[in-house]
Scaffold this active site. Structure first.
Site, PDB file in Angstrom:
ATOM      1  N   LYS A 227       0.874  -1.159   0.000  1.00 39.54           N
ATOM      2  CA  LYS A 227       0.000   0.000   0.000  1.00 39.54           C
ATOM      3  C   LYS A 227       0.924   1.224   0.000  1.00 39.54           C
ATOM      4  O   LYS A 227       0.796   2.146   0.803  1.00 39.54           O
ATOM      5  CB  LYS A 227      -0.866  -0.100   1.261  1.00 39.54           C
ATOM      6  CG  LYS A 227      -2.082   0.726   1.290  1.00 39.54           C
ATOM      7  CD  LYS A 227      -3.229   0.181   0.494  1.00 39.54           C
ATOM      8  CE  LYS A 227      -4.291   1.259   0.484  1.00 39.54           C
ATOM      9  NZ  LYS A 227      -4.987   1.559  -0.682  1.00 39.54           N
ATOM     10  N   ASP A 281      -5.238  -3.093  -2.158  1.00 40.27           N
ATOM     11  CA  ASP A 281      -6.696  -3.146  -2.318  1.00 40.27           C
ATOM     12  C   ASP A 281      -7.098  -3.666  -3.689  1.00 40.27           C
ATOM     13  O   ASP A 281      -8.031  -4.441  -3.835  1.00 40.27           O
ATOM     14  CB  ASP A 281      -7.338  -1.786  -2.028  1.00 40.27           C
ATOM     15  CG  ASP A 281      -6.596  -0.636  -2.647  1.00 40.27           C
ATOM     16  OD1 ASP A 281      -7.087  -0.051  -3.604  1.00 40.27           O
ATOM     17  OD2 ASP A 281      -5.482  -0.327  -2.167  1.00 40.27           O
ATOM     18  N   ASP A 305      -1.808 -11.455   5.961  1.00 38.89           N
ATOM     19  CA  ASP A 305      -2.795 -12.103   6.817  1.00 38.89           C
ATOM     20  C   ASP A 305      -4.155 -12.086   6.126  1.00 38.89           C
ATOM     21  O   ASP A 305      -4.825 -13.107   5.972  1.00 38.89           O
ATOM     22  CB  ASP A 305      -2.847 -11.332   8.149  1.00 38.89           C
ATOM     23  CG  ASP A 305      -3.594 -12.097   9.212  1.00 38.89           C
ATOM     24  OD1 ASP A 305      -4.011 -13.235   8.935  1.00 38.89           O
ATOM     25  OD2 ASP A 305      -3.766 -11.557  10.321  1.00 38.89           O
TER      26      ASP A 305
END
Ligand code: NAP
Length: 590
Positions: A227, A281, A305
């Site tokens: 990100k 995302d 995760d």
């Protein structure tokens, strides 16, 4: 070494490491931890399956010598309340390769979680989770068969590093004061504060492991998921260090995605792995819409995760997702689900997760034939609808069997006539066909492909017109205008003449140096009116910087150069088309 409760098997030798490689004897000693809850049920069911596969694959020449190690509740009984005894830790390290069932997190015990303790104490820095589909397994996707990725999740840092300060605590106030007063940070008062360290060391060892895995297994690509558009100095740095590592240590076997387009015109060279990156995302979306574009994934702790469980759900849920935690060599393979205490000792649950962790383990020690036998036998049993309760409730007409009943069915398949070679060949051909199909699209419609695959043009190489049209310096302007018309281009590059310099001629030069200068195109050689030296840019130059260069030099197109040769041209028109298709987001507003 003498252990208190652990006993060495009668035969067998330990796996060792030589020159950075595992040395695996024919009868290696492998550790196993049964685990708590359903752990003993699934371990009891799986070991005979792995043993049968090894026996069949190597005609009895190879054999696993199992050595039981204790962790969790059975350890606490044996070792006076110690859930993770020192000798278990030593044995895991000493044997190098082990497999474990799930463990209960002891309430009020010495450890936050046994799994966390295990990872920290053995420095198992990579959590490796292969996610692939097996025919017949219930899945929510239309084409789950397109999913075949291996996730390398960093295990030791990120917001999981445990550097957290509770709202209102003196520590939090101290950190808050420092951040606000000394660093000028702005955030609401009394915030709980967590710190997210991402280091070059941890990033590089994780990415190294992922690339090495991809190289050893002939995989297609490694994707760095981050990100970095928001968290530039942590997640963004992960991306930068990842590319850096690939270039420095695997430069001869990797290319970047940008080079795939700019240098290779979308065609992936046979012996090269593509290193690419995606924003986290978008990655979730892409793994639903275009999962076959991804292969090996390397990412940080938190992204990893989320991603591991979300992807596992695409192909049948965490009930069958395998995993391993690894350091450079020491590896502990494990069922990824919990202890499901309500099913303990009922011989009821799905052994799939542990079973495939064992398949990973067999691959890890280089016993691929045995691993393949289990992977091939499994879908045969599932497709005959012989399944445990969890799949039975999602399948019509299923025959529900126990954990051991399911394992027996797999062993029966393994002992039957599995034609390993034919099936491997079929799988290889299917992968090849899929790769070719995607390559065709990359070559014929690179822009559309780039957009659909979640990649934003960032550098010159992403948007340039590849393979510029070149002509000889001695050609007449008349000949060259024909070439330009035939190729539908508004400029050509002129090969070096006596002075060794490349040059460029554009439509504008015809206006200015032929028509306006009143000269005959069939009498003028192109080198006479071409412009040199070229204004060039490297293919990895950011688009923002490239546009600055075009404006400074007052030109409408720049030549993209690689190793002294022109490999493409970027013009106003290309930049316009890019903005039209992808928009333009100023860096600080990402
Ligand atoms: P869980 O044990 O994974 O069980 C949750 C549910 O998942 C089960 O009730 C069952 O669903 C399904 N499930 C899990 N394993 C299955 C299998 N092999 N076959 C079929 N279905 C399976 O999660 P939890 O209840 O949250 O955790 C229980 C304990 O496990 C906790 O102490 C936790 O700390 C520990 N844990 C350990 C590990 C590990 O050691 N790696 C990982 C996670 C959790 P249905 O009820 O729908 O049948």
């Amino acid at each position: 070494m003498a252990y208190k409760h652990i006993t060495f098997p009668e035969g067998g030798e330990k796996i060792t490491v030589k020159d950075g490689q595992l040395v695996v004897p024919d009868h290696p000693i492998l550790g196993f931890v049964e685990g708590d809850g359903i752990g003993p049920d699934i371990m009891r069911a799986c070991r005979p399956v792995w043993d049968a596969a090894v026996q069949k694959a190597y005609n009895g020449k190879r054999k696993i010598q199992w050595m039981q190690l204790y962790m969790g509740e059975n350890a606490a009984e044996l070792y006076d309340g110690d859930y993770f005894p020192g000798e278990t830790r030593e044995a895991l390290q000493d044997l190098i390769v082990s497999i474990k069932g799930p463990l209960t997190t002891p309430v009020g015990g010495g450890y936050r979680s046994l799994n966390v303790a295990l990872r920290q104490e053995l420095d198992l820095y990579a959590c490796v989770r292969p996610v692939r589909y097996y025919q017949g397994v219930p899945s929510p996707l239309k084409h789950p068969d397109l999913v075949d990725v291996v996730i390398f999740r960093e295990n030791t840092e990120d917001v999981y590093a445990g550097i957290e300060y509770q709202s209102g605590s003196p520590e939090m106030r101290k950190v808050e004061r420092f951040l606000k007063e000394e660093m000028g940070a702005r955030f609401f008062d009394h915030s709980g504060i967590g710190v997210k360290p991402i280091s070059p060391f941890a990033t590089k060892r994780l990415v190294r492991k992922a690339i090495k895995y991809a190289v050893d297994r002939g995989r297609e690509s490694v994707t760095l998921v981050h990100k970095g558009n928001i968290m530039k100095f942590t997640e963004g740095a992960f991306r930068t260090w990842g590319y850096e590592l690939a270039r420095e240590e695997f430069g001869d076997v990797t290319i970047t995605e940008e080079e795939l387009y700019s240098v290779h015109g979308g065609k992936q060279p046979q012996d090269k792995i593509v290193i690419k990156d995606r924003i986290a995302d978008i990655m979730f979306q892409l793994m639903l819409l275009r999962p076959n574009e991804f292969d090996v994934i390397a990412t940080m702790n938190l992204n990893g995760d989320y991603l591991s469980d979300a992807l596992a759900a695409e192909v049948g849920g965490i009930g069958i997702a395998p995993g391993a935690n690894m350091s450079d060599h020491v590896a502990v393979f494990e069922a990824t689900h919990g202890t499901a205490p309500k099913y303990a000792n009922q011989n009821k649950v799905n052994p799939g997760s542990l079973l495939f962790s064992g398949v990973m383990m067999l691959e890890y020690i280089g016993w691929k034939e045995a691993a393949d036998l289990v992977s091939l036998a499994y879908p045969e049993v599932i497709q005959s609808k012989v399944v445990t309760y969890d799949f039975a409730r999602q399948m019509e007409g299923a025959t529900e069997v126990s954990t051991s009943g399911f394992a027996d069915a797999i062993v029966e398949q393994i002992r039957g006539d599995i034609d390993l070679e034919t099936r491997r060949e079929r799988e290889r051909k299917a992968i090849e066909a899929d790769r070719k199909e995607r390559e065709k699209r990359r070559v014929s419609q690179p822009f559309a492909e780039m957009e659909d695959s979640g990649r934003r043009p960032q550098a010159v190489g992403d948007i340039m017109t590849r393979v510029p049209v070149t002509v000889r310096p001695g050609a007449t302007v008349h000949e060259v205008t024909r070439v330009m018309r035939e190729h539908g281009v508004s400029s050509v590059l002129i090969e070096p003449g006596a002075d060794g310099q490349w040059a460029i001629m554009t439509q504008r030069d015809i206006v200015k140096r032929i028509v306006h200068a009143n000269r005959s195109p069939s009498r003028v050689r192109v080198e006479e009116i071409a412009t040199k030296p070229l204004v060039t840019v490297p293919s990895d130059m950011e688009l923002h910087e490239c546009s600055a260069k075009m404006l400074e030099s007052n030109i409408r197109r720049v030549v993209v150069e690689q190793n002294g040769n022109p490999v493409g041209i970027v013009s106003d028109t290309d930049i316009f088309a890019m903005v039209d298709q992808f928009g333009w987001e100023p860096a600080e507003h990402y």
